[in-house]
Structures are given as C-alpha cells and as structure tokens.
Design a protein around this motif. Structure first.
Motif, PDB file in Angstrom:
ATOM      1  N   ASP A  98       0.819  -1.158   0.007  1.00  0.00           N
ATOM      2  CA  ASP A  98      -0.027  -0.092  -0.103  1.00  0.00           C
ATOM      3  C   ASP A  98       0.798   1.320   0.152  1.00  0.00           C
ATOM      4  OD1 ASP A  98      -2.410  -1.506   0.227  1.00  0.00           O
ATOM      5  OD2 ASP A  98      -2.242  -1.383   2.341  1.00  0.00           O
ATOM      6  N   ASP A 133      -1.876   5.253   3.075  1.00  0.00           N
ATOM      7  CA  ASP A 133      -2.803   4.131   3.399  1.00  0.00           C
ATOM      8  C   ASP A 133      -2.359   3.114   4.354  1.00  0.00           C
ATOM      9  OD1 ASP A 133      -4.364   5.008   1.466  1.00  0.00           O
ATOM     10  OD2 ASP A 133      -3.758   3.937  -0.244  1.00  0.00           O
ATOM     11  N   GLU A 166     -10.357  -2.279  -2.450  1.00  0.00           N
ATOM     12  CA  GLU A 166      -9.499  -1.301  -1.926  1.00  0.00           C
ATOM     13  C   GLU A 166     -10.188  -0.197  -1.315  1.00  0.00           C
ATOM     14  OE1 GLU A 166      -5.651  -2.251  -4.489  1.00  0.00           O
ATOM     15  OE2 GLU A 166      -6.910  -0.786  -5.325  1.00  0.00           O
TER      16      GLU A 166
END
Length: 325
Positions: A235, A239, A278
C-alpha cells in the motif's frame, strides 16, 4: 513391526475384552511383575481393535483415513489427541495428522498454532476457549481439501531453511502464493515454529502495507484461520495508517462491494480483472484527507486504479457524481 489393529464388530470385540479382563485375575495373583504386565497386553490390543472398529472398514480402512473421517464429523471443534489415538488404533497418530495436513491438504490446526493465532485475533471460535488447548489438541478449520497443499509445503520447506528473519520468510512464502489461500500451520512452519509468527504477519499488513487479508480484516469469504496476500504490491505510505478497525467498518458499511460497480468477492470469476477491494480517499491524503470512515469508500482494484492512473483530483461533488453516474 507394529501390530495393525483388527477391525471387526465392536460388540464382539467388547465381549472378548470383557473375557480378557475377567481372566486377568490369575495374572494379578502372580508374584512376577512381568507376568502381570504381559497379561495386560491382549486387553490393550483388544481396546485398540474396538476403537479402530468404531468407523466401519468400508468407510475408512487405515488409521489415517479414520482420523480424517473423525475430524470431518467435528469441524471447528477441539478434538483431543487421545480421541484420534483411539479411533485410529495407532500410537503414531501425530504423524498421520501431519500427513493429512501436508500431503493431502486438510486444514488441521494444532493447539499451539491455534493459541498463537488467537492472540493475534485470527481464531475467534464461538463457545471455544482456544487458550485452553494443549499441544496435542486439533481443530479442522475447513472441510474442503486443498489439493495444491503438497506443493506449498515443499516450497515452505525450502524457505524455512534460509538464514533470514521470520518476517522475511513469511513474506517470501506469501509472495510465492500470491492470490492463494494459506493457513496458519503453513505460516508457523515456514517460520520454524517461531512463536511470534502471528505478530510478524500483522506487522507486514499494518506497518509495511502488504495486503494480507483474513476473515477478520476484510475478507469475510475466508475461513477462520486462513490468510491471503491479495497482490504483490505494498500500500502507499499514507494508506498504511488506516487501522484494521476503520478498514473493516468501511467495508461493512459498503457491504464488502465496490461503490462504483458493486463487484464483491462473492462474484469473483476467472479472467475478471477485478480481484480485490481497496479503500479510496474522497479527499486525497496529500490535501489533508483523513484516514477515517467519512473520507473513505470501497472500490474494486479496477476503478481504484482508474482514478489514480488518470490523475483525477476531483472535489467531493465531482467524485460522487462519477461514483453515482
């Protein structure tokens, strides 16, 4: 050579055992200790025969098969090693359990592994106190046979011999199986039975941003005790600060589906470029967007990539117009 158990009618065997116990009186009267011990051997053998006869021979003829049939009747339940010893009719039942796990792909978790997973929040079983499990207790966590398991165990055996840290071994093993489900026994094995393996998995996910998912961290389609590295990509740095609690709350709010196209893990099909979910920041992090529920939405990887590949910097109104369009 070890004596094989004799599978017959359990009631007939019970009567024969009773006769042996009654006639043991003469051995008790002997002054020789060895005579007393040897006199008990036929009774021990008969007990083993009874245990191995509880599952009919036409269903399971070998000790390993009887262990499997027994576990399949009680998935998600703590089964003691003594139970497996009785029903299998053999003393080396732990080796047969390992064979079922490594060669035949059955997800059997041992007591030590279960406790280590529980401490990391990855094995909550309703009504079961996992921490009370002993080393030779077992749980069958999935009744589906994984036929690729033998190959993965060979890979794990190679990686575990490397002179690198536990976290590195776990990550390399997950990368070798990216997009495939593995279980806690595999990760514990590849880490050389290191007790901190569960903590290292959590660190890889929460601190280093590897998309390692479990049933409790974003993949409700997985069984308890299963792990999957969704893709070989970390990520973005910002994030990685989204907590598991926030991540799961957003996914639950959005019903574990893409807010743009409604794709979810339940309708995953081969060759579909959509393969994971996501979280997307409505207000980009670089512009002060927070990692909280109100600023996050669930998108499939295709639509998430579309936004970022196009360099979209929409304001909130523009984003929701696209989302609902």
């Amino acid at each position: 050579m070890a004596r094989r158990s004799n599978q017959e009618n359990p009631e007939i065997l019970r009567i024969e055992l009773l006769d042996l116990i009654i006639n043991y009186e003469k051995h008790l009267k002997s002054d020789a200790l060895r005579d007393k011990v040897i006199g008990l051997i036929p009774a021990f053998q008969k007990l083993r025969d009874i245990g191995s006869s509880l599952i009919p021979k036409n269903i399971a003829s070998s000790g390993r098969d009887r262990i499997l049939q027994y576990l399949l009747q009680y998935p998600g339940v703590i089964v003691k090693g003594e139970e497996l010893m009785v029903v299998s009719g053999i003393n080396d039942y732990p080796r047969r359990v390992r064979e079922l796990r490594r060669q035949f792909g059955w997800s059997i978790i041992s007591g030590e592994t279960a406790k280590e997973m529980y401490r990391e929040g990855e094995l909550p079983l309703e009504g079961i106190d996992v921490l009370q499990m002993s080393t030779d207790d077992y749980i069958l966590i999935n009744t589906h046979q994984d036929k690729e398991s033998a190959y993965r165990w060979n890979v794990a055996n190679t990686i575990r011999k490397q002179k690198v840290g536990v976290k590195h071994k776990i990550l390399e093993y997950l990368k070798e199986n990216v997009g495939k489900v593995v279980n806690g026994e595999e990760l514990r094995y590849v880490s050389n039975e290191a007790t901190e393996w569960g903590r290292r998995v959590r660190e890889l996910r929460t601190e280093e941003g590897w998309p390692i998912k479990t049933k409790n961290t974003g993949r409700p389609d997985l069984k308890v005790g299963e792990y999957i590295l969704e893709e070989d990509k970390q990520d973005e740095e910002h994030d990685r600060h989204i907590t598991d609690i926030v991540r799961v709350k957003v996914l639950e709010r959005d019903h574990y589906s893409c807010r743009k196209c409604s794709w979810s893990y339940d309708n995953k099909i081969p060759n579909d470029p959509r393969h994971l979910l996501e979280l997307h920041h409505i207000k980009h992090h670089k512009f002060g967007g927070d990692n909280d529920e109100s600023n996050l939405v669930t998108l499939c990887n295709v639509h998430h990539d579309y936004i970022h590949s196009k360099g979209k910097m929409w304001n909130e109104e523009e984003f929701f117009n696209w989302l609902d369009g």
